[in-house]
Design a protein around this motif. Sequence first.
Motif, short mmCIF file in Angstrom:
data_model
loop_
_atom_site.label_atom_id
_atom_site.label_comp_id
_atom_site.label_asym_id
_atom_site.label_seq_id
_atom_site.Cartn_x
_atom_site.Cartn_y
_atom_site.Cartn_z
N ASN A 148 3.41 1.30 0.51
CA ASN A 148 3.68 1.36 1.95
C ASN A 148 5.09 0.88 2.28
O ASN A 148 5.79 1.49 3.08
CB ASN A 148 2.62 0.57 2.73
CG ASN A 148 2.51 -0.86 2.23
OD1 ASN A 148 3.04 -1.20 1.17
ND2 ASN A 148 1.85 -1.71 2.99
N VAL A 149 5.52 -0.19 1.59
CA VAL A 149 6.89 -0.69 1.82
C VAL A 149 7.91 0.36 1.40
O VAL A 149 8.86 0.66 2.12
CB VAL A 149 7.12 -2.00 1.04
CG1 VAL A 149 8.56 -2.44 1.17
CG2 VAL A 149 6.18 -3.08 1.52
N ALA A 150 7.68 0.93 0.22
CA ALA A 150 8.62 1.93 -0.29
C ALA A 150 8.73 3.11 0.67
O ALA A 150 9.82 3.53 1.05
CB ALA A 150 8.17 2.40 -1.67
N THR A 151 7.58 3.64 1.07
CA THR A 151 7.61 4.82 1.93
C THR A 151 8.23 4.50 3.29
O THR A 151 9.03 5.28 3.82
CB THR A 151 6.18 5.38 2.12
OG1 THR A 151 5.61 5.58 0.82
CG2 THR A 151 6.21 6.70 2.87
N TRP A 158 3.19 -9.48 -8.23
CA TRP A 158 4.53 -9.24 -7.66
C TRP A 158 4.41 -8.56 -6.31
O TRP A 158 3.41 -7.92 -6.01
CB TRP A 158 5.37 -8.41 -8.62
CG TRP A 158 4.71 -7.13 -9.06
CD1 TRP A 158 3.82 -7.00 -10.08
CD2 TRP A 158 4.88 -5.84 -8.49
NE1 TRP A 158 3.43 -5.70 -10.19
CE2 TRP A 158 4.06 -4.96 -9.23
CE3 TRP A 158 5.66 -5.32 -7.46
CZ2 TRP A 158 3.98 -3.60 -8.97
CZ3 TRP A 158 5.59 -3.97 -7.18
CH2 TRP A 158 4.74 -3.12 -7.93
N VAL A 159 5.44 -8.72 -5.48
CA VAL A 159 5.48 -8.02 -4.20
C VAL A 159 6.80 -7.28 -4.04
O VAL A 159 7.80 -7.64 -4.66
CB VAL A 159 5.34 -9.00 -3.01
CG1 VAL A 159 3.92 -9.47 -2.87
CG2 VAL A 159 6.31 -10.15 -3.13
N THR A 160 6.76 -6.24 -3.24
CA THR A 160 7.97 -5.48 -2.95
C THR A 160 8.56 -5.98 -1.63
O THR A 160 7.89 -5.97 -0.60
CB THR A 160 7.63 -3.98 -2.81
OG1 THR A 160 6.87 -3.60 -3.96
CG2 THR A 160 8.88 -3.14 -2.73
N ILE A 161 9.78 -6.48 -1.70
CA ILE A 161 10.46 -7.00 -0.51
C ILE A 161 11.26 -5.86 0.11
O ILE A 161 12.12 -5.29 -0.55
CB ILE A 161 11.43 -8.15 -0.89
CG1 ILE A 161 10.71 -9.22 -1.68
CG2 ILE A 161 12.12 -8.70 0.35
CD1 ILE A 161 9.78 -10.08 -0.90
N PRO A 162 11.00 -5.53 1.39
CA PRO A 162 11.70 -4.38 1.99
C PRO A 162 13.20 -4.61 2.10
O PRO A 162 13.67 -5.74 1.95
CB PRO A 162 11.04 -4.27 3.36
CG PRO A 162 10.37 -5.57 3.61
CD PRO A 162 10.03 -6.14 2.29
N PRO A 163 13.97 -3.56 2.36
CA PRO A 163 15.43 -3.65 2.43
C PRO A 163 15.89 -4.81 3.32
O PRO A 163 15.33 -5.05 4.39
CB PRO A 163 15.84 -2.31 3.04
CG PRO A 163 14.76 -1.38 2.64
CD PRO A 163 13.51 -2.18 2.59
N LEU A 164 16.94 -5.50 2.85
CA LEU A 164 17.48 -6.64 3.60
C LEU A 164 18.21 -6.14 4.84
O LEU A 164 18.61 -4.98 4.93
CB LEU A 164 18.46 -7.42 2.73
CG LEU A 164 17.88 -8.06 1.48
CD1 LEU A 164 18.99 -8.67 0.65
CD2 LEU A 164 16.84 -9.09 1.86
N LYS A 165 18.41 -7.09 5.78
CA LYS A 165 19.08 -6.72 7.01
C LYS A 165 20.40 -7.48 7.14
O LYS A 165 20.44 -8.69 7.00
CB LYS A 165 18.18 -7.05 8.20
CG LYS A 165 18.76 -6.58 9.50
CD LYS A 165 17.81 -6.86 10.64
CE LYS A 165 18.50 -6.46 11.95
NZ LYS A 165 17.79 -6.91 13.11
#
Lengths: 432, 313
Positions: free
Chosen positions: A370-373, A295-302
């Motif tokens: 890293n994405v979360a932070t 799984w991957v973490t997708i950063p916040p949408l824009k």
Amino acid sequence: MRRGLRSAFAVAAATVIGLTAGCSGGGNDSGKPVTLKFLSLAWQKDSLAANKRLVAEWNKANPKIQVQYVQGSWDNVNDQLVTSFEGGDPPDVIHDDSSALAGFAGQGYLTDLTKLIPTELKNDIPDAAWGTATFDGKGGQGIYGVPFLQESQVLLANKKMLDEAKVRIPTVDAPWTWDEFQQITKKLTVGKRYGIAWPLKSPVNKVLNLSLNFGGTFFQTSGGKTTVKVGPQEREVLQRIHDQLYKDKTADPSTLGMGTTDPLPGFYAGKYAMVPAGIYLRQQLVEQAPSGFQWVTIPPLKGQTTQQGAVSQTLSVAADSKHPEESMKFISWFLNGQHQADLAKGDWLIPTSKTAAQDPTLTSDKYGWNVATASAKSLVLAPYLKVNGFDEFKSKVATPALQSYFANKISLDELAKKLTDDGDKVLSRYAK
Amino acid sequence: MTATQTATRPPRTGRPHARPNPRGGGDRGTLLLLLPALVPVLLFSVGPLLYGIYLSLTDARGGRNAVISFVGLKNFGDVLADGDFWSSFKIGLIWAVGVTVLQFLAALGLALLLNQNLRLRGLARVLAMAPWAMPPIVIGLMWRLVYHPNAGILNATLQNLHLLDHNVDWLNDFGTALPAIIVVGVWTGMPQTTVVLLAGLQGVPKELHEAAAVDGASVWRRFWNVTLPQLRPVIVTITSLDFVWNINQFAMVYALTQGGPGGRTRLPMLFAYEEAFRYGFFGYAAALGVAITLVVLVVLGFYLWGRMRESAR
């Protein structure tokens, strides 16, 4: 024998006298240690362990200021605090979140910490985070808690399905836009599989936090009076999620009644390619996902921006506490950079401390840390935090209205009318 | 002088005639004996009740050193105009009437069964009491597991029987939440009702049944014309008590749904609780409590009055 006993008594008596003398002498440099009650709401295993370990360390190093760990729960913390505040015997140090602080600060139950916070701690936490704990109290505006953990809204995606559909994996610097996101969910919807699952049992905070992507604030204040507003900006996210459910049919309608964690089994089983989640949910994936599940973490949408409304977990001091200075001492030690990093790792959340954010684990690309932070920079003060009566608005008006809207029982216009009409009525109860 | 004396005397001497006291002078003694029983009642029932009524006439709100002022009947005016409360009250009535009626029917059936000469009757009677031994919070937690959408035994059973093809989230679905908690309510309250009805059944004279049987009355006729009329006072008592208990139910529903989804199971007591302990409007919540009490008294009064008139005929 008898004499020994007598002298033992004498010694005991002398110590008692000495102790009481020390006490009446005032100050805590000598004499009886003070005991602070610390209400903690930690619940994840690692976080519990970190909390207890830190308290034990503190108690060992500070015999004069003993901290008693009291276990609370997010489910009923509000009721517990209201009753203990009213009863006049609250815990000294209180773990809660910023949305709860607004009400308690206004009612005068919490100590204004502005003057007590040491400079080092003050500088380690950015002003935006302090904003989530700054409220109008009885004695004017003040800081009523030390913010330490924050959550951002991300998407967790099945890596294999993204690769198969050959979609671009976004980064924090080049995130997906909402349009792109909607296109991609269409690509990911294949056969019986849906692109996304929206668990919307508690829709209010999710929708309000995400709506800031398009500048939707939902509240406006003029002349000291706060009212609800549902304009074009507020309608964007509402409409887009609704479209995914009923127009694009890229979202699984059967997950609507679910809480945030409930779609996970379906996610592992490949029923949907993505789930929206707070970053803490990564922990469950690490623990529960079947081996080989990538799984991957997708950063916040824009939208127009990637801004999201943020609330923080906080530590506050009760106004009825007899030892506010000692409590602050404990808090500032408990929330220093190193400890915040430990707590953040335990809860899988973002620390507010700038020092803690440098921690090697929190910047590695393992488990999407890293994405979360990095997503912390999208977090801005959630506008509803400053709204007096938001809790009642949420449970009486917004939750049922949004649930009906997402269940396609009322239209967007009807929803807007409900939120503004009924919402204004509720908010007027709290107008000063 | 004499005039005043004669004027004051009549009431004093008149007392024994106005209030006949056959045991003579036992008044003070009776009071003294009642005292140990009265003190807790005054302290724990009447006191809080009066305090609640006082609070309902004020604008008491949560807050440290909050100033409380007297507002008269304003809170009650607000209650009358509070649409949310009345819709919650409607839910409360559906719940209380639904649970009371179903509970009564189920308990009557169970009591009739337990009144028969069955094998292991003693054991069955004890088992029927089991729900009574559980605190409402535990019942709530237990049934939450039964209704659990993914891990609950109910969904699993229904799917195994092929009655259901997908998991239903019983407690969070707008349509099923209220019926689901009514089922739990019926289950919880059955023991009391069963015990009382069973006691009533055992008080029905056997001779009546025998006489009816000799006259050729069918089982159904005997039940309808002998058992039921004999049970009437017991039925009236237990159904009215059940109604009061049910409309005041709080802990169990709080544990099950906390009033969700979207307020579909927000019983009036939960509503008042939220007003007080969530939003901090203590005065208003007290007014809600008083209003609920009054409405229950009125409903109950009508019911009992109707029953009495019927049995007097």
